[in-house]
Design an enzyme around this catalytic site. Sequence first.
Site, PDB file in Angstrom:
ATOM      1  N   HIS A   1      38.052  38.148  42.793  1.00  0.00           N
ATOM      2  CA  HIS A   1      38.892  39.278  43.228  1.00  0.00           C
ATOM      3  C   HIS A   1      40.352  38.839  43.325  1.00  0.00           C
ATOM      4  O   HIS A   1      40.770  38.319  44.362  1.00  0.00           O
ATOM      5  CB  HIS A   1      38.424  39.780  44.595  1.00  0.00           C
ATOM      6  CG  HIS A   1      37.142  40.545  44.535  1.00  0.00           C
ATOM      7  ND1 HIS A   1      37.100  41.894  44.283  1.00  0.00           N
ATOM      8  CD2 HIS A   1      35.858  40.145  44.656  1.00  0.00           C
ATOM      9  CE1 HIS A   1      35.848  42.302  44.260  1.00  0.00           C
ATOM     10  NE2 HIS A   1      35.068  41.256  44.489  1.00  0.00           N
TER      11      HIS A   1
ATOM     12  N   GLU B   1      42.856  40.578  43.824  1.00  0.00           N
ATOM     13  CA  GLU B   1      43.527  41.356  44.884  1.00  0.00           C
ATOM     14  C   GLU B   1      43.269  40.793  46.274  1.00  0.00           C
ATOM     15  O   GLU B   1      43.894  41.218  47.242  1.00  0.00           O
ATOM     16  CB  GLU B   1      43.120  42.840  44.778  1.00  0.00           C
ATOM     17  CG  GLU B   1      41.735  43.205  45.311  1.00  0.00           C
ATOM     18  CD  GLU B   1      40.577  42.900  44.356  1.00  0.00           C
ATOM     19  OE1 GLU B   1      40.789  42.161  43.373  1.00  0.00           O
ATOM     20  OE2 GLU B   1      39.461  43.385  44.625  1.00  0.00           O
TER      21      GLU B   1
ATOM     22  N   CYS C   1      35.601  41.890  38.839  1.00  0.00           N
ATOM     23  CA  CYS C   1      34.304  41.737  39.513  1.00  0.00           C
ATOM     24  C   CYS C   1      33.223  42.526  38.776  1.00  0.00           C
ATOM     25  O   CYS C   1      32.943  42.226  37.625  1.00  0.00           O
ATOM     26  CB  CYS C   1      34.398  42.117  40.991  1.00  0.00           C
ATOM     27  SG  CYS C   1      32.965  41.526  41.931  1.00  0.00           S
TER      28      CYS C   1
END
Lengths: 252, 193
Positions: free
Chosen positions: B175, B177, B77
């Site tokens: 992202h 994650e 990001c």
Amino acid sequence: MLTKRIIPCLDIKNGRCVKGIQFENIRDAGDPVQLAKWYAEQGADELVFLDITATNEERKTFAELVRDIARHIDIPFTVGGGISSVADVEVLLMAGADKVSINSSAIKNPALIEELAKHFGSQCVTVAIDTKYTEATGWKVYTRAGTIETEHATVDWAKKVTELGAGEILLTSMNNDGTKAGFALDITKAVSEAVTVPVIASGGAGTMQHFSDAFKEANADAALAASLFHFRELEIPVLKNFLKTQGVDVRI
Amino acid sequence: MNLVIVDYKAGNVQSVLFALERLGVQAKLSSDFETIKAADKVIFPGVGEASAAMAQLKARNLDKLLPELEQPFFGVCLGMQLLCQHSEESDTDLLGIIPLPVKRFQTDLKVPHMGWNQLANLKTPLFEGVAEQDFVYYVHSFYVPLSEYTIAQTSYPDAFSAALQYKNFYAAQFHPEKSGAAGSQILQNFLAL
């Protein structure tokens, strides 16, 4: 293609998920972490957790719960309830929340929005707006869990919070909340067209068509519901398949 | 594996730590260059505003040191944008590792670009096992245009760099994650590089 988001909302009290009907009559709907995992598997695009507890001691419990949720789910989530300072937000973001939602504190102290955007970036600042329509006032913003009318007209307030640095607006119509008669399309459309940031429609979802209307007629970027999902009156995969047949871009 | 996450007080490191934990990997959090340099792999997360993040890196002298790293490195990001040359966000000079600009979205669509969007033109082992048109989660207002270093792209409405690779420096604008199974796969692939 950026898809429209389906967002289950979980109200949290003492570490458990509850849902207020028209902000009253709270019913217990389960363990937040288990529900969160289940929703992620079902295809929820994001989750919102609202802490409706009152005391500081209980807030600490909420921060621990946020950590527990972040540990177990791999989709984004927003947390809100009782946030009134940069320090409050720091605790929740450090615990693993992706965004925070502020409501009454933004009305009491609009500069907080600016401060949060500066510290953490607009992308993690969602401003929640509770709005209610009466013939005498038009759509006005309410505060303190919808109990007190403010001076702000809803569209003006939405524009103002965006200028201050809000990265997203969560718009709840109190007239519609809990009715299952559909989202407030007119005010959702008006807000969505007035601001450049994404708008989440909230309050009133009862059928799949209501979601389709929120996206296609009111131009909402996301739609939120609670009890409809918690009591499994509507399953997210069924909803998303329906939306797809309606020409709404969704993640399946 | 000695995996280090760069800690510079600009970002949601906890989510990245938890995502790695779900993959069975314990990462170390550090802002100490010797520790970072000794790592097998380095992850560089980031959210927030570019100039503030650069100030944090400079305060730790990491702006001078990160470009020297030679092991597989993964910017996420804002961590991806910081690897580039210059950002339109607060007119900020970045780390200058990847010779690309960072621009603000100029579109009638909503900004930030927030939500789940699709990947296309996937290249390199970073996307092994990830399908064209798989969804990942985005939240950003600035982007890196397509370039010879683009290894995945997304459209909003125009195509931009979803991921980059320049030498040992990998980066993703989305992202991983927070991107469900596809995101876990991408993190796993980075760990396997």
